[in-house]
Design a protein around this motif. Structure first.
Motif, PDB file in Angstrom:
ATOM      1  N   PRO A  74      11.124  -4.201   2.670  1.00  0.00           N
ATOM      2  CA  PRO A  74      11.623  -3.208   3.619  1.00  0.00           C
ATOM      3  C   PRO A  74      10.833  -1.898   3.632  1.00  0.00           C
ATOM      4  O   PRO A  74      11.032  -1.070   4.511  1.00  0.00           O
ATOM      5  N   LYS A  75       9.927  -1.713   2.703  1.00  0.00           N
ATOM      6  CA  LYS A  75       9.123  -0.499   2.688  1.00  0.00           C
ATOM      7  C   LYS A  75       7.864  -0.621   3.547  1.00  0.00           C
ATOM      8  O   LYS A  75       7.114   0.329   3.683  1.00  0.00           O
ATOM      9  N   HIS A 116       1.468  -0.929   7.027  1.00  0.00           N
ATOM     10  CA  HIS A 116       1.254   0.005   5.924  1.00  0.00           C
ATOM     11  C   HIS A 116       2.582   0.280   5.236  1.00  0.00           C
ATOM     12  O   HIS A 116       3.646  -0.072   5.752  1.00  0.00           O
ATOM     13  N   MET A 117       2.518   0.914   4.096  1.00  0.00           N
ATOM     14  CA  MET A 117       3.736   1.297   3.391  1.00  0.00           C
ATOM     15  C   MET A 117       4.426   2.399   4.179  1.00  0.00           C
ATOM     16  O   MET A 117       3.777   3.253   4.784  1.00  0.00           O
ATOM     17  N   GLU A 118       5.733   2.376   4.181  1.00  0.00           N
ATOM     18  CA  GLU A 118       6.544   3.276   4.980  1.00  0.00           C
ATOM     19  C   GLU A 118       6.194   4.756   4.777  1.00  0.00           C
ATOM     20  O   GLU A 118       6.149   5.525   5.734  1.00  0.00           O
ATOM     21  N   ASP A 119       5.932   5.154   3.551  1.00  0.00           N
ATOM     22  CA  ASP A 119       5.671   6.565   3.261  1.00  0.00           C
ATOM     23  C   ASP A 119       4.179   6.920   3.254  1.00  0.00           C
ATOM     24  O   ASP A 119       3.811   8.037   2.924  1.00  0.00           O
ATOM     25  N   GLU A 120       3.325   5.980   3.639  1.00  0.00           N
ATOM     26  CA  GLU A 120       1.877   6.211   3.658  1.00  0.00           C
ATOM     27  C   GLU A 120       1.462   6.873   4.972  1.00  0.00           C
ATOM     28  O   GLU A 120       1.741   6.373   6.050  1.00  0.00           O
ATOM     29  N   ALA A 121       0.794   8.018   4.866  1.00  0.00           N
ATOM     30  CA  ALA A 121       0.292   8.706   6.049  1.00  0.00           C
ATOM     31  C   ALA A 121      -1.052   8.097   6.435  1.00  0.00           C
ATOM     32  O   ALA A 121      -1.927   7.921   5.590  1.00  0.00           O
TER      33      ALA A 121
END
Length: 66
Positions: free
Chosen positions: A6-7, A31-36
């Motif tokens: 889910p991330k 990409h990962m959810e918190d990756e800019a």
């Protein structure tokens, strides 16, 4: 994919064709959810994947995270 992790996030980043031809499609990056994602990251990924940036490619504006 989100059921497996889910991330993970999928962001639509462009519309265009592959360098070998074909139909116009939406291009996205996983990409990962918190990756800019930086503009350089997006450009490198699209080039590696084969987006034909010379002909009818439209790169989407992305939301900026500060």
């Amino acid at each position: 994919m989100t059921r497996l992790n889910p991330k993970l996030s999928v962001t639509q980043v462009a519309t265009g064709v592959h360098v070998d031809g074909g139909f116009t499609v939406n291009w996205g990056l996983v990409h990962m959810e918190d990756e800019a994602l930086s503009d350089a990251d997006v450009a490198a990924a699209l080039k590696e994947a084969g987006l034909d940036a010379q002909h009818n490619a439209e790169i989407q504006e992305r939301e900026r995270r500060d």
